[in-house]
Design a protein around this motif. Structure first.
Motif, short mmCIF file in Angstrom:
data_model
loop_
_atom_site.label_atom_id
_atom_site.label_comp_id
_atom_site.label_asym_id
_atom_site.label_seq_id
_atom_site.Cartn_x
_atom_site.Cartn_y
_atom_site.Cartn_z
N HIS A 73 0.86 -1.18 0.00
CA HIS A 73 0.00 0.00 0.00
C HIS A 73 0.90 1.23 0.00
CE1 HIS A 73 -3.51 -2.55 0.87
NE2 HIS A 73 -2.60 -3.28 1.49
N ASP A 74 0.54 2.20 -0.81
CA ASP A 74 1.36 3.38 -1.01
C ASP A 74 0.44 4.59 -0.95
OD1 ASP A 74 3.28 5.25 -1.70
OD2 ASP A 74 3.97 4.17 -3.49
N LEU A 75 0.49 5.32 0.15
CA LEU A 75 -0.40 6.46 0.38
C LEU A 75 0.38 7.76 0.27
CD1 LEU A 75 -1.62 3.93 2.00
CD2 LEU A 75 -2.86 5.63 3.34
N ASN A 76 -0.23 8.76 -0.36
CA ASN A 76 0.34 10.10 -0.49
C ASN A 76 1.74 10.02 -1.10
OD1 ASN A 76 0.51 12.87 -0.31
ND2 ASN A 76 0.82 12.94 1.90
N SER A 77 1.83 9.34 -2.23
CA SER A 77 3.13 9.02 -2.82
C SER A 77 3.91 10.24 -3.30
CB SER A 77 2.96 8.03 -3.98
OG SER A 77 2.11 8.56 -4.97
N ASP A 78 3.24 11.37 -3.44
CA ASP A 78 3.94 12.58 -3.89
C ASP A 78 4.41 13.46 -2.75
OD1 ASP A 78 3.57 11.93 -6.59
OD2 ASP A 78 1.57 12.84 -6.61
N ALA A 79 4.20 13.03 -1.51
CA ALA A 79 4.57 13.86 -0.37
C ALA A 79 6.08 14.04 -0.31
CB ALA A 79 4.08 13.22 0.92
N PRO A 80 6.53 15.24 0.07
CA PRO A 80 7.98 15.45 0.22
C PRO A 80 8.49 14.82 1.52
CG PRO A 80 6.77 17.42 0.88
CD PRO A 80 5.74 16.43 0.38
N GLY A 81 9.79 14.82 1.65
CA GLY A 81 10.38 14.35 2.90
C GLY A 81 10.66 12.85 2.89
N VAL A 82 11.10 12.35 4.05
CA VAL A 82 11.47 10.95 4.18
C VAL A 82 10.21 10.10 4.29
CG1 VAL A 82 12.73 9.27 5.61
CG2 VAL A 82 13.62 11.59 5.34
N PRO A 83 10.06 9.09 3.42
CA PRO A 83 8.87 8.24 3.49
C PRO A 83 8.87 7.39 4.76
CG PRO A 83 9.98 8.03 1.37
CD PRO A 83 10.92 8.74 2.27
N LEU A 84 7.69 6.89 5.10
CA LEU A 84 7.49 6.04 6.27
C LEU A 84 7.19 4.63 5.79
CD1 LEU A 84 7.15 5.84 9.35
CD2 LEU A 84 4.76 6.48 9.04
N LEU A 85 8.00 3.67 6.23
CA LEU A 85 7.81 2.26 5.88
C LEU A 85 7.31 1.52 7.11
CD1 LEU A 85 8.20 -0.07 3.81
CD2 LEU A 85 10.55 -0.30 4.67
N LEU A 86 6.16 0.85 6.97
CA LEU A 86 5.52 0.14 8.07
C LEU A 86 5.65 -1.36 7.85
CD1 LEU A 86 2.15 2.17 8.18
CD2 LEU A 86 4.22 2.61 9.52
N ILE A 87 6.17 -2.09 8.85
CA ILE A 87 6.34 -3.53 8.74
C ILE A 87 5.46 -4.22 9.78
CG2 ILE A 87 7.95 -5.46 8.74
CD1 ILE A 87 10.14 -3.60 7.91
N HIS A 88 4.57 -5.07 9.30
CA HIS A 88 3.54 -5.71 10.11
C HIS A 88 4.09 -6.82 10.99
CE1 HIS A 88 3.80 -9.22 7.50
NE2 HIS A 88 3.75 -8.41 6.46
N GLY A 89 3.22 -7.36 11.86
CA GLY A 89 3.56 -8.48 12.73
C GLY A 89 3.33 -9.82 12.05
N SER A 90 3.34 -10.89 12.85
CA SER A 90 3.31 -12.25 12.28
C SER A 90 2.09 -13.06 12.73
CB SER A 90 4.58 -13.02 12.67
OG SER A 90 4.65 -13.21 14.08
N GLY A 91 0.98 -12.41 13.04
CA GLY A 91 -0.21 -13.16 13.43
C GLY A 91 -0.79 -13.93 12.26
N PRO A 92 -1.58 -14.96 12.53
CA PRO A 92 -2.18 -15.75 11.45
C PRO A 92 -3.13 -14.91 10.60
CG PRO A 92 -3.12 -16.35 13.58
CD PRO A 92 -1.97 -15.46 13.86
N GLY A 93 -2.99 -15.02 9.29
CA GLY A 93 -3.85 -14.27 8.38
C GLY A 93 -3.54 -12.80 8.30
N VAL A 94 -2.39 -12.39 8.85
CA VAL A 94 -2.07 -10.97 8.90
C VAL A 94 -1.77 -10.43 7.50
CG1 VAL A 94 0.44 -11.14 9.17
CG2 VAL A 94 -0.78 -9.25 10.25
N SER A 95 -2.00 -9.15 7.34
CA SER A 95 -1.56 -8.41 6.16
C SER A 95 -1.18 -7.02 6.62
CB SER A 95 -2.67 -8.33 5.11
OG SER A 95 -3.73 -7.49 5.58
N ALA A 96 -0.47 -6.31 5.76
CA ALA A 96 -0.10 -4.93 6.11
C ALA A 96 -1.35 -4.08 6.37
CB ALA A 96 0.73 -4.32 4.97
#
Length: 280
Positions: A23-46
């Motif tokens: 998922h890529d939100l506000n892709s034109d925003a300036p500055g350092v992007p934020l990368l989110l890494i999810h956990g490992s629960g069953p059926g998990v997704s970002a």
């Protein structure tokens, strides 16, 4: 953008040779992007992991949330070895594919261990680091984590799993449990999940750890976050991380389990945003 009716399916890109859902939100925003890494629960997704806070973060910056190899709607290559080495390669592959030289990095639980390992191995690719309910340091396998990693698909088991994650049981509705159960039984999901952390699962805990000396050498400004009532990853982990990382600060949410970003989503988002927006 995908027109798929499932909100967990976003865009896809080849990252380290793996077709990766992200998922890529506000892709034109300036500055350092934020990368989110999810956990490992069953059926998990970002999306399932970060949906309450992604829109808030995206008000100010670009936000990228990938499904890591073996999870969600990212491909599961035949013969792929689920290991920290390969997950770091995949995460760097996501950054390279999206032409992100440097990111602010937020990792949840398993994702916290991965974020920590990435920062240790590629310190120049990370500006600031947020570790939430993170693995990545030695601890004795908890009954909660043993149950999560040992999940066998059924509605009843998923309901018990959701109860483990949340301090406030009112958050755990039958509808949510049914939704996550359905996610966990999609083709390939359980097969890859059960291959990641087989018994004895203490080995899985140990394999997620970064060396103490490397953690103590981290130069990054780091925010460590934990729920006081977390029954999956012990609060002691975050006390250790806050002690070992020289430029760390620690925030503990009371009346909170393993779901800080869901149980206290507005406060979590504000805390992380303020930390990331501080002058370097």
């Amino acid at each position: 953008m995908s027109t798929h009716s499932n909100p967990e399916v976003g865009q896809n890109i080849a990252a380290a040779g793996i077709r990766t859902n992200y998922h890529d939100l506000n892709s034109d925003a300036p500055g350092v992007p934020l990368l989110l890494i999810h956990g490992s629960g069953p059926g998990v997704s970002a999306f399932a992991n970060w949906r309450p806070v992604m829109p808030t973060f995206a008000e100010r910056r670009r936000v990228i949330a990938p499904d890591m190899a073996g999870f969600g709607f990212t491909d599961r290559p035949a013969g792929y070895t689920y290991s920290m080495d390969n997950w770091v390669i995949h995460a760097i592959g996501v950054m390279d594919a999206l032409k992100l030289p440097r990111v602010d990095l937020v990792g949840n639980s398993f994702g916290g261990a991965l974020a920590l390992a990435l920062a240790v191995r590629h310190p120049q690719r990370v500006r600031r680091l947020v570790l939430m309910g993170a693995a990545g340091v030695p601890f004795a396998l908890t009954p909660g984590l043993d149950a999560v990693w040992g999940y066998q698909p059924s509605f009843e088991n998923m309901r018990k799993m959701m109860d483990l994650f949340a301090y406030d049981r009112a958050l755990v509705t039958d509808e949510l449990a049914e939704l996550r159960y359905r996610a966990s039984i999609q083709p390939g999901f359980q097969e890859s999940f059960s291959a990641m952390f087989p018994a004895p699962r203490q080995h899985g805990v140990d394999a997620l750890c970064s060396p103490e000396a490397d953690i103590r050498a981290l130069p990054h400004e780091t925010l460590v976050i934990h729920g006081r009532e977390d029954r999956v990853i012990p609060l002691a982990n975050s006390l250790t991380l806050a002690d070992w990382i020289p430029n760390a600060q620690l925030h503990v949410f009371g009346k909170c389990g393993h779901w800080t970003q869901i149980e206290h989503s507005a406060r979590f988002a504000r805390l992380v945003t303020d930390f990331l927006d501080e002058a370097a």
